[in-house]
Write a protein that holds these residues in place. Structure first.
Motif, PDB file in Angstrom:
ATOM      1  N   GLY A 211       0.885   4.145  -2.651  1.00  0.00           N
ATOM      2  CA  GLY A 211       0.641   5.500  -2.140  1.00  0.00           C
ATOM      3  C   GLY A 211       1.682   6.520  -2.556  1.00  0.00           C
ATOM      4  O   GLY A 211       1.585   7.690  -2.163  1.00  0.00           O
ATOM      5  N   GLY A 212       2.692   6.091  -3.319  1.00  0.00           N
ATOM      6  CA  GLY A 212       3.590   7.067  -3.931  1.00  0.00           C
ATOM      7  C   GLY A 212       4.952   7.264  -3.287  1.00  0.00           C
ATOM      8  O   GLY A 212       5.730   8.105  -3.734  1.00  0.00           O
ATOM      9  N   ALA A 213       5.273   6.485  -2.226  1.00  0.00           N
ATOM     10  CA  ALA A 213       6.607   6.648  -1.618  1.00  0.00           C
ATOM     11  C   ALA A 213       7.687   6.315  -2.653  1.00  0.00           C
ATOM     12  O   ALA A 213       7.481   5.478  -3.540  1.00  0.00           O
ATOM     13  N   GLY A 214       8.840   6.963  -2.517  1.00  0.00           N
ATOM     14  CA  GLY A 214       9.948   6.695  -3.443  1.00  0.00           C
ATOM     15  C   GLY A 214      10.675   5.410  -3.088  1.00  0.00           C
ATOM     16  O   GLY A 214      11.108   4.656  -3.953  1.00  0.00           O
ATOM     17  N   ILE A 215      10.837   5.193  -1.776  1.00  0.00           N
ATOM     18  CA  ILE A 215      11.541   4.003  -1.277  1.00  0.00           C
ATOM     19  C   ILE A 215      10.659   3.394  -0.194  1.00  0.00           C
ATOM     20  O   ILE A 215      10.162   4.114   0.681  1.00  0.00           O
ATOM     21  N   VAL A 216      10.457   2.081  -0.271  1.00  0.00           N
ATOM     22  CA  VAL A 216       9.652   1.410   0.761  1.00  0.00           C
ATOM     23  C   VAL A 216      10.559   0.424   1.503  1.00  0.00           C
ATOM     24  O   VAL A 216      11.026  -0.558   0.923  1.00  0.00           O
ATOM     25  N   PHE A 217      10.801   0.726   2.756  1.00  0.00           N
ATOM     26  CA  PHE A 217      11.642  -0.133   3.590  1.00  0.00           C
ATOM     27  C   PHE A 217      10.813  -1.143   4.355  1.00  0.00           C
ATOM     28  O   PHE A 217       9.784  -0.802   4.931  1.00  0.00           O
ATOM     29  N   THR A 218      11.296  -2.380   4.388  1.00  0.00           N
ATOM     30  CA  THR A 218      10.728  -3.350   5.326  1.00  0.00           C
ATOM     31  C   THR A 218      11.083  -2.888   6.729  1.00  0.00           C
ATOM     32  O   THR A 218      11.941  -2.033   6.925  1.00  0.00           O
ATOM     33  N   GLU A 219      10.440  -3.512   7.685  1.00  0.00           N
ATOM     34  CA  GLU A 219      10.864  -3.366   9.076  1.00  0.00           C
ATOM     35  C   GLU A 219      12.228  -4.036   9.265  1.00  0.00           C
ATOM     36  O   GLU A 219      12.737  -4.679   8.328  1.00  0.00           O
TER      37      GLU A 219
ATOM     38  N   ALA B 108       8.022   1.997  -6.556  1.00  0.00           N
ATOM     39  CA  ALA B 108       8.917   2.368  -5.444  1.00  0.00           C
ATOM     40  C   ALA B 108      10.134   1.445  -5.450  1.00  0.00           C
ATOM     41  O   ALA B 108      10.112   0.364  -6.040  1.00  0.00           O
ATOM     42  N   VAL B 109      11.180   1.873  -4.772  1.00  0.00           N
ATOM     43  CA  VAL B 109      12.380   1.043  -4.662  1.00  0.00           C
ATOM     44  C   VAL B 109      12.196   0.125  -3.447  1.00  0.00           C
ATOM     45  O   VAL B 109      12.000   0.612  -2.333  1.00  0.00           O
TER      46      VAL B 109
ATOM     47  N   ILE C 275       6.892  -9.658  -1.961  1.00  0.00           N
ATOM     48  CA  ILE C 275       6.650  -8.288  -1.494  1.00  0.00           C
ATOM     49  C   ILE C 275       7.549  -7.306  -2.247  1.00  0.00           C
ATOM     50  O   ILE C 275       7.100  -6.256  -2.720  1.00  0.00           O
ATOM     51  N   ALA C 276       8.833  -7.671  -2.382  1.00  0.00           N
ATOM     52  CA  ALA C 276       9.776  -6.781  -3.081  1.00  0.00           C
ATOM     53  C   ALA C 276       9.317  -6.550  -4.522  1.00  0.00           C
ATOM     54  O   ALA C 276       9.367  -5.424  -5.037  1.00  0.00           O
ATOM     55  N   SER C 277       8.840  -7.638  -5.174  1.00  0.00           N
ATOM     56  CA  SER C 277       8.407  -7.485  -6.579  1.00  0.00           C
ATOM     57  C   SER C 277       7.235  -6.518  -6.658  1.00  0.00           C
ATOM     58  O   SER C 277       7.198  -5.641  -7.519  1.00  0.00           O
ATOM     59  N   PHE C 278       6.274  -6.680  -5.751  1.00  0.00           N
ATOM     60  CA  PHE C 278       5.087  -5.824  -5.808  1.00  0.00           C
ATOM     61  C   PHE C 278       5.462  -4.364  -5.588  1.00  0.00           C
ATOM     62  O   PHE C 278       4.952  -3.464  -6.264  1.00  0.00           O
ATOM     63  N   ILE C 279       6.365  -4.121  -4.656  1.00  0.00           N
ATOM     64  CA  ILE C 279       6.802  -2.735  -4.389  1.00  0.00           C
ATOM     65  C   ILE C 279       7.418  -2.154  -5.666  1.00  0.00           C
ATOM     66  O   ILE C 279       7.085  -1.044  -6.092  1.00  0.00           O
TER      67      ILE C 279
ATOM     68  N   ALA D 151       0.833  -1.213   0.000  1.00  0.00           N
ATOM     69  CA  ALA D 151       0.000   0.000   0.000  1.00  0.00           C
ATOM     70  C   ALA D 151       0.866   1.260   0.000  1.00  0.00           C
ATOM     71  O   ALA D 151       0.482   2.277  -0.591  1.00  0.00           O
ATOM     72  N   ARG D 152       2.022   1.201   0.671  1.00  0.00           N
ATOM     73  CA  ARG D 152       2.886   2.407   0.707  1.00  0.00           C
ATOM     74  C   ARG D 152       3.534   2.638  -0.662  1.00  0.00           C
ATOM     75  O   ARG D 152       3.818   3.774  -1.033  1.00  0.00           O
ATOM     76  N   ALA D 153       3.780   1.552  -1.430  1.00  0.00           N
ATOM     77  CA  ALA D 153       4.281   1.733  -2.796  1.00  0.00           C
ATOM     78  C   ALA D 153       3.177   2.341  -3.660  1.00  0.00           C
ATOM     79  O   ALA D 153       3.403   3.297  -4.416  1.00  0.00           O
TER      80      ALA D 153
END
Ligand SMILES: Cc1cc2nc3c(=O)[nH]c(=O)nc-3n(C[C@H](O)[C@H](O)[C@H](O)COP(=O)(O)O)c2cc1C
Length: 380
Positions: free
Chosen positions: A71-79, A117-118, A108-112, A67-69
């Motif tokens: 939502g437009g974030a440039g980079i999405v970090f896992t916890e 997003a990165v 998850i990485a593929s979907f992001i 959802a954060r990808a």
């Protein structure tokens, strides 16, 4: 030229200038590190969801990070994803010590990535702060009888009263820890992540080595600044041995312990000068605290940005700023003034996955950031 025409010319030029500025706010300019380009400067800060099973991410993580990808974030970090079972903070934290975990993270990485997003992963080990409860079940230490486990640390000092006494990592224990890290790095690479962040902050294992408040070792990993930094340096070398040279590596540091006699800003500047010179680390994610319950943190909007600014100015290394960066104007000011290269948003993005889309509207940035599927909702 009469005055009214002159005024309208000036206001016309002003308007053009303002429109030009608005057309490309600094927050929405892309950022390239090695071969990786983030579409904007907004990154989802790593945030534990305490929702894993046997170290595996669940659908919660897929939806939350996906959802954060969207939502437009440039980079999405896992916890924080941990390199061995006893390195987890809670029983429900994530790990990357087996291939099943790698495969679940790969989806998850593929979907992001597919959503612009990165995909980025934070790797860590909780050390003496491991084996605690989930926030909603009480954050205190969990005993072995209740499903907890023995913890390790740089030394035998517990984190706080009531916390377990850690086993001091032996030299062979340090070697094994670094081997585990390398194995996780290989899996992170194979899962398709494009950025690794080494978690050296918040009182977890690497921070425990850095800070004199938690490191009382008598060997070459304790004592002087150089000795206390050795475990971090070896961890960085180890990550770089398997992490492709065209992919960026971040380090999250607690720039200060906020406790007299602890790790402080001067130490961080000294360390970051070395990191900058060695060239293995691309960006320092500037957080603070977490190693000593006596800390007193002055909380206010952008409360840690002065540190990202100082580290960037004094050392030349790229930085991310984090900590109550909640409004688009504040985020824009941080990037526009060069106080950091990225802004990491934790709770703001947790409470609103579409924060970047809303910020784009607020800053009058016209773009294709809105997913096509959501375009008809862009009317507010
Ligand atoms: C629920 C929660 C979990 C967190 N988990 C992590 C984590 O796994 N790794 C980390 O480096 N920081 C973690 N943090 C800290 C955030 O990344 C961030 O630095 C902090 O919340 C301050 O930023 P904010 O004011 O934008 O929330 C966590 C914070 C929260 C609220």
């Amino acid at each position: 030229m009469n005055k009214r025409v002159a005024d309208s010319r000036i206001s016309g030029e002003n308007e053009k200038r303002i429109l030009q500025r608005d057309a490309n706010p600094h927050l929405f300019r892309s950022f390239t590190m090695r071969s990786v380009t983030a579409r904007n400067r907004i990154m989802l800060s790593p945030m534990c969801q305490y929702s894993g099973e046997n170290g595996m991410p669940t659908d919660w993580h897929f939806v939350h990070l996906g959802a954060r990808a969207m939502g437009g974030a440039g980079i999405v970090f896992t916890e924080a994803v941990h390199t061995e079972p006893r390195g987890r903070i809670t029983n429900n934290c994530l790990g990357l010590w087996n291939d099943e975990q790698r495969d679940a993270l790969k989806r998850i990485a593929s979907f992001i990535g597919e959503n612009g997003a990165v995909p980025a992963i934070q790797l860590g080990h909780a050390g003496r702060k491991a084996s605690v409860g989930r926030p909603w079940e009480g954050t205190g230490p969990v005993s072995i009888e209740d499903g907890g486990w023995p913890v390790i640390g740089a030394s035998t000092m517990p984190y706080a009263k009531g916390f377990p006494i850690p086993e001091e990592l032996s030299k062979s224990g340090i070697e094994k820890n670094i081997e585990n890290l390398v194995a996780s790095v290989i899996r992170a690479r194979d899962a398709g992540f494009k950025i690794i962040e080494l978690h050296a902050a918040h009182g977890y294992l690497i921070h425990q080595f850095l800070s004199p408040l938690s490191n009382a070792r008598q060997d070459e990993y304790g004592g002087s600044f150089e000795n206390r930094s050795k475990f971090l340096m070896e961890s960085i070398d180890a990550v770089r041995s398997e992490w492709p040279s065209d992919l960026p590596l971040f380090v999250r540091l607690s720039i200060t312990d906020w406790v007299e006699g602890g790790w402080d800003l001067n130490d961080s500047v000294k360390l970051c000068k070395i990191l900058q010179k060695r060239g293995e680390v691309d960006l320092v994610d500037c957080s603070t605290g977490g190693n000593d319950p006596r800390q007193e943190i002055p909380i206010h909007p952008a409360y840690q940005t002065e540190f990202s600014q100082t580290i960037k100015r004094e050392t030349g290394i790229s930085t991310a700023s984090v900590g109550l960066i909640n409004s688009p104007d504040l985020a824009e000011a941080i990037i526009a003034n060069g106080w950091s290269d990225l802004v990491a948003l934790g709770r703001a993005l947790m409470s609103d996955p579409h924060w970047p889309l809303r910020a784009a509207n607020a800053l009058k940035y016209k773009s294709d950031l809105w997913p096509s599927q959501y375009e008809r909702s862009n009317i507010f």
